[in-house]
Design an enzyme around this catalytic site. Structure first.
Site, PDB file in Angstrom:
ATOM      1  N   GLY A 115      -2.575 -49.286  45.585  1.00 46.68           N
ATOM      2  CA  GLY A 115      -2.131 -48.400  46.648  1.00 46.68           C
ATOM      3  C   GLY A 115      -0.989 -48.904  47.495  1.00 46.68           C
ATOM      4  N   GLY A 116      -0.169 -49.843  46.986  1.00 45.28           N
ATOM      5  CA  GLY A 116       0.929 -50.345  47.794  1.00 45.28           C
ATOM      6  C   GLY A 116       0.418 -51.000  49.060  1.00 45.28           C
ATOM      7  N   THR A 169      -0.812 -49.706  40.775  1.00 50.25           N
ATOM      8  CA  THR A 169      -1.492 -50.974  40.517  1.00 50.25           C
ATOM      9  C   THR A 169      -2.855 -50.615  39.944  1.00 50.25           C
ATOM     10  OG1 THR A 169      -0.265 -52.018  42.337  1.00 50.25           O
ATOM     11  CG2 THR A 169      -2.300 -53.084  41.713  1.00 50.25           C
ATOM     12  N   ARG A 194       1.127 -64.201  40.559  1.00 50.01           N
ATOM     13  CA  ARG A 194       2.227 -63.344  41.017  1.00 50.01           C
ATOM     14  C   ARG A 194       3.513 -63.686  40.268  1.00 50.01           C
ATOM     15  NH1 ARG A 194       3.340 -58.498  43.346  1.00 50.01           N
ATOM     16  NH2 ARG A 194       4.555 -58.599  45.268  1.00 50.01           N
ATOM     17  N   THR A 216      -0.872 -55.621  38.558  1.00 49.22           N
ATOM     18  CA  THR A 216       0.174 -54.632  38.809  1.00 49.22           C
ATOM     19  C   THR A 216       1.441 -54.904  37.999  1.00 49.22           C
ATOM     20  OG1 THR A 216       1.444 -53.561  40.592  1.00 49.22           O
ATOM     21  CG2 THR A 216       1.164 -55.948  40.734  1.00 49.22           C
ATOM     22  N   SER A 238       0.629 -56.817  48.984  1.00 46.97           N
ATOM     23  CA  SER A 238      -0.515 -56.345  49.775  1.00 46.97           C
ATOM     24  C   SER A 238      -1.791 -56.289  48.956  1.00 46.97           C
ATOM     25  CB  SER A 238      -0.225 -54.950  50.340  1.00 46.97           C
ATOM     26  OG  SER A 238       0.750 -55.021  51.347  1.00 46.97           O
ATOM     27  N   GLU A 247       3.966 -53.099  39.680  1.00 44.31           N
ATOM     28  CA  GLU A 247       4.623 -52.556  40.873  1.00 44.31           C
ATOM     29  C   GLU A 247       4.747 -51.043  40.783  1.00 44.31           C
ATOM     30  OE1 GLU A 247       6.759 -52.615  44.672  1.00 44.31           O
ATOM     31  OE2 GLU A 247       4.837 -52.923  43.746  1.00 44.31           O
ATOM     32  N   ASP A 296       9.656 -56.105  45.814  1.00 43.54           N
ATOM     33  CA  ASP A 296       8.739 -56.395  46.917  1.00 43.54           C
ATOM     34  C   ASP A 296       9.342 -57.383  47.911  1.00 43.54           C
ATOM     35  OD1 ASP A 296       6.740 -54.668  46.297  1.00 43.54           O
ATOM     36  OD2 ASP A 296       5.314 -56.166  45.591  1.00 43.54           O
TER      37      ASP A 296
END
Length: 599
Positions: free
Chosen positions: A506-507, A421, A132, A439, A486, A441, A461
């Protein structure tokens, strides 16, 4: 069962008045458009064309030795070549990601981050790697607030340098391949370099997204020059070349990812961020130099005799998917079936309860305690599942009280997650399995392009607020902190062996997409293609999102009768799954351009 298994073209999003305000605004932003139809891909292998036909017919792709499912046929073919040559899933993943960053640049790439779950056939161990992005060391709590201390408007925060976190994807590629790969590193970039130099055909999906985001892409010269040559958006079928990206890949293939984090690439990345017109950011050479991938413990939850393993914080995906399934354990979904509104009442309210806990407790566990064990504790979930025992929608939900080793008084989060993503699922010829969600974002990230790749807007985020009603928000920004996600790459095991590898973009709806597909496969006996194509029904905050244009919409009236506000809307997942049994079966979401290939 068959009624929910087909998907149709999807339209644009509408605002949901029942959602928290921040999420309403996020949902009003058009996500990556649904594909609607498979692109015409020149020069594909017979296996790839067979896969496209299978997806169109609603059938899984079958194989015996290895399989790969990802979001673009060109990327899948690159990974398949590596597996064909005896490479591992980690080797193939590098090849896939390198091509995805070229042909699907709006979704993922070198300028972003990823989470990866690995099942090692030799040891039987499940390992998760956190790639991340991190917040720059110089950020303050007021990063996304105006002079009055109020949150910025969303695209005022997103577009430009302010939203860019330290990219983690290059480091994750190197870490995973160094641990589990067996092929020479330079050879993994061959297809991506060739396509970048010689050109690839712009897909209908990419062309539609560029046209829809034209004004924001035009704000920065390098980005506009690539996606809007001569001032006009690239068109489907147009040949697009990216020599700058090819040169970066050559440098990484020859010198390793150190060139990205401490060399000329790092210099250019930070310069572009810090000098972004109108919205400069704070990313520095030091932020890149100190970046590291973190190995974290997987989050595993028992569901009907299966171990469902996912990613822990800073991702909320593994916890929320695990909580949803754990809350549903006492209920016989198999007997109810997928076309029964009672099934979706249970699933929807279980999701709402999981999202309540997620919003209160989940953030980067390196910066604050997260009650991971308490949130998936069987007694906690069994007690909380009793809330589902009625016959109507829960009038309201609130976070539970999972076991903590201390007392904290958090406020609920307000962070936004955009639905752009990509996901990669791979099983190799050695029995290893890998699930990675990757991703930048929002579609096209920050819209800043450097050396042929886009930079993320991942810092959005974080919650734009740091406190609410005098209480701190767990997912507030801090120097070096990783924003909550997520993303939910998942491996499902039975008796210690993987049986399903799955994930989706898909967020924040990723959580619902993945949980529903697992339920469809385990409880309702759907094959993986049926499970990923099933019409979506997702409930996060009380309003039931029902996939418009799909047979799932027939459940709208029964759900309204149960007390839900229901909105028909585009629910554009990108599920890619592999089921492992006597052989391998791959499924690719018909809403996107991906395929599954195996041998």
């Amino acid at each position: 069962m068959q009624g929910l298994n087909r998907v149709f073209a999807i339209a644009a999003l509408a605002v949901l008045p029942g959602l928290p305000l921040a999420q309403q605004a996020a949902d009003a932003v058009a996500p990556e458009a649904a594909t609607g139809q498979d692109a015409i891909w020149p020069g594909l292998s017979d296996a790839a064309r067979t896969a496209l036909r299978a997806k169109a017919a609603g059938r899984p792709v079958e194989a015996q030795d290895w399989m790969i499912a990802a979001a673009n046929p060109l990327a899948v073919e690159a990974g398949a070549k590596v597996l064909e040559q005896g490479g591992t899933a980690a080797d193939a993943m590098v090849a896939v990601q390198a091509v995805l960053g070229l042909v699907e640049p709006q979704s993922s790439g070198l300028g972003g981050g990823a989470f990866l779950i690995w099942y090692d056939a030799a040891t039987g161990q499940v390992t998760t790697l956190d790639g991340r992005e991190t917040a720059p060391l110089s950020v303050t709590p007021q990063l996304f607030q105006d002079d009055a201390g109020e949150p910025l408007k969303f695209f005022d925060a997103v577009v430009g340098g302010l939203s860019v976190g330290t990219p983690g994807t290059p480091a994750l590629l190197a870490e995973a391949q160094g641990r589990w790969g067996n092929r020479p590193w330079p050879g993994l970039f061959t297809d991506a370099i060739r396509l970048a130099e010689s050109g690839f055909k712009v897909s209908p999906r990419l062309a539609a997204l560029v046209a829809g985001d034209r004004d924001r892409l035009a704000r920065f010269d390098a980005t506009a020059g690539y996606f809007l040559p001569g001032g006009a958006p690239v068109e489907a079928g147009q040949i697009l070349r990216n020599p700058a990206y090819a040169e970066v890949l050559k440098s990484i293939s020859d010198q390793g990812v150190a060139v990205f984090y401490s060399g000329e690439v790092a210099r250019d990345v930070t310069q572009v961020v810090q000098t972004a017109p109108g919205n400069p950011g704070q990313l520095s050479p030091l932020d890149l130099a100190i970046y590291r991938v973190i190995e974290r413990d997987p989050v595993c939850v028992d569901y009907r005799g299966y171990d469902v393993c996912g990613m822990g914080p800073p991702s909320s995906g593994g916890l929320a998917v695990g909580q949803i399934l754990g809350l549903l354990r006492p209920y016989d979904l198999a007997a109810l079936g997928p076309e029964n509104s009672e099934s979706w009442r249970l699933i929807g309210d279980a999701s709402r309860l999981a999202f309540a806990d997620r919003g209160r407790y989940v953030a980067d566990s390196d910066f604050l305690p997260v009650p991971i064990e308490g949130m998936v504790d069987s007694e906690y979930l069994n007690n909380r599942s009793k809330l589902l025992g009625g016959d109507d929608a829960l009038p309201e939900v609130a976070p539970g009280d999972p076991t903590f080793d201390h007392a904290l008084n958090w406020a609920d989060d307000e962070a936004i997650e955009f639905p752009s993503t990509s996901h990669i699922s791979i099983v190799d010829g050695y029995g290893n399995a890998m699930s990675m969600t990757t991703t930048i974002e929002n579609a096209f990230g920050s819209r800043l392009m450097v050396r042929g790749f886009l930079l993320n807007n991942e810092l959005t985020d974080f919650s734009f607020r740091t406190h609410r009603d005098g209480r701190p928000i767990a997912n507030a920004v801090a120097p070096g902190k990783r924003p909550r996600s997520s993303m939910a790459p998942t491996i499902v095991l039975k008796d210690g062996k993987p049986v399903l590898v799955i994930g989706s973009p898909g967020g924040s709806r990723i959580i619902g997409y993945v949980a529903e597909a697992i339920i469809a496969h385990i409880d309702w006996g759907m094959d993986v293609q049926q499970a990923v194509a099933m019409g979506h029904l997702v409930n996060r905050f009380g309003t039931y999102d029902v996939e418009e244009g799909s047979p799932a919409a027939t459940l709208a009236a029964p759900l309204e009768a149960m007390g839900y506000e229901v909105k028909a809307r585009a629910l554009n997942s990108g599920l890619h799954a592999i089921a492992i049994g006597e052989g391998l079966r791959g499924g690719a979401d018909p809403r996107r351009e991906g395929i599954a290939i195996g041998r």
